[in-house]
Write an enzyme that holds these catalytic residues in place. Structure first.
Site, PDB file in Angstrom:
ATOM      1  CG  ASP A 108      -0.191  -0.017   2.537  1.00 36.11           C
ATOM      2  OD1 ASP A 108       1.055  -0.112   2.529  1.00 36.11           O
ATOM      3  OD2 ASP A 108      -0.857   0.056   3.584  1.00 36.11           O
ATOM      4  CE  LYS A 157      -1.847  18.851   5.827  1.00 38.09           C
ATOM      5  NZ  LYS A 157      -2.586  18.277   4.704  1.00 38.09           N
TER       6      LYS A 157
END
Length: 214
Positions: A108, A157
Site C-alpha cells: 500500500d 505540515k
C-alpha cells in the site's frame, strides 16, 4: 533478486474502495497501486516478483497474470487464512530460501526511493539479517508556534524529527529463523533482530513516499 509484495490484507481502512477489490488494485491517478510499485522497481532493474496473496486473490491474479504485459515475471504464494506480515513471508519460504537476499514491501505504498543503498547496507554487514528503509515523518497537521502568549508562526505540515518505517525491507534467508508462522513482522521478528543488533537501517530524506492506507 526477487521483489516480494505483501498484497493479502483486507484493506479495512480503505472501505468502501476495498469491498470488491484488494488494496493493491485501488487506483491512484489512474493506475493500481500494484502497477505503480512494479514500474518503480523496474526502474531499478528488478523484474522478478513474488506476490503474497490472501483476500480477493483472484482479482490480483486476473489483473497481473503471468506479468508479461508489464514486462515482468511473477509468481504467487497464497495464504488460506490471514497470517500477518511475518507469517505471510514465512509462508513463502520455499520460494525465497535460495535467494542471497530479497526485497519485501508493503502493498500500500507509493514511493520513488532507491532500494540499492539499503541492499548494500545489508549485504556489506555479515551480522545483518535484514534492513528497513526509513523516511522522515511529516506531520499530518499544520503546527502553531506560541511565544509570550501570542501566536508567533504557523507552519504547514512540517517534517518532524522522527523517522518512520517506510514499509520497504531487504532480507537474507536467515530471516526465516525469526519469522512467526502467524503474526506481524513488526511485532515479532523485527524487535528481536533489533535487540540482537542484526537489523540495519537506511534513511531516505529527499524522496517521495506515501502510504495509501485511509
Amino acid at each position: 533478486m526477487k521483489v516480494v509484495i505483501l498484497a493479502g490484507g483486507l484493506g479495512k481502512r480503505l472501505r468502501p474502495l476495498t469491498e470488491d477489490k484488494p488494496k493493491p488494485l485501488v487506483e491512484v491517478c489512474g493506475r493500481p497501486i500494484l502497477e505503480w510499485q512494479i514500474i518503480w522497481m523496474k526502474r531499478y532493474g528488478f523484474k522478478d516478483f513474488v506476490l503474497l496473496l490472501g483476500y480477493a486473490r483472484e482479482k490480483v491474479i486476473e489483473f497481473l497474470g503471468s506479468g508479461r504485459s508489464l514486462g515482468i515475471r511473477v509468481s504467487y504464494v497464497i495464504e488460506d487464512e490471514p497470517l500477518g506480515t511475518g507469517g505471510a513471508i514465512k509462508n513463502a519460504e520455499s520460494v525465497l530460501r535460495n535467494e542471497d537476499m530479497f526485497i519485501v514491501m508493503n502493498g500500500d505504498i507509493i514511493t520513488n526511493l532507491d532500494p540499492r543503498p539499503l541492499m548494500e547496507a545489508v549485504k556489506s554487514d555479515p551480522k545483518a539479517v535484514a534492513g528497513i528503509a526509513l523516511v522522515p515523518m511529516r506531520s499530518p497537521y499544520g503546527i502553531v508556534k506560541v511565544e509570550g502568549g501570542y501566536i508567533k508562526e504557523f507552519i504547514e505540515k512540517p517534517t518532524l524529527e522522527y523517522l518512520i518505517n517506510a514499509g520497504v525491507y531487504v532480507m537474507k534467508p536467515e530471516v526465516f529463523e525469526y519469522l512467526p508462522d502467524k503474526g506481524d513482522i513488526e511485532r515479532t521478528a523485527f524487535p528481536k533482530l533489533a535487540q540482537e543488533r542484526r537489523l540495519r537501517a537506511h534513511v531516505y530524506k529527499d524522496v517521495y513516499w506515501k502510504s495509501i492506507d485511509t
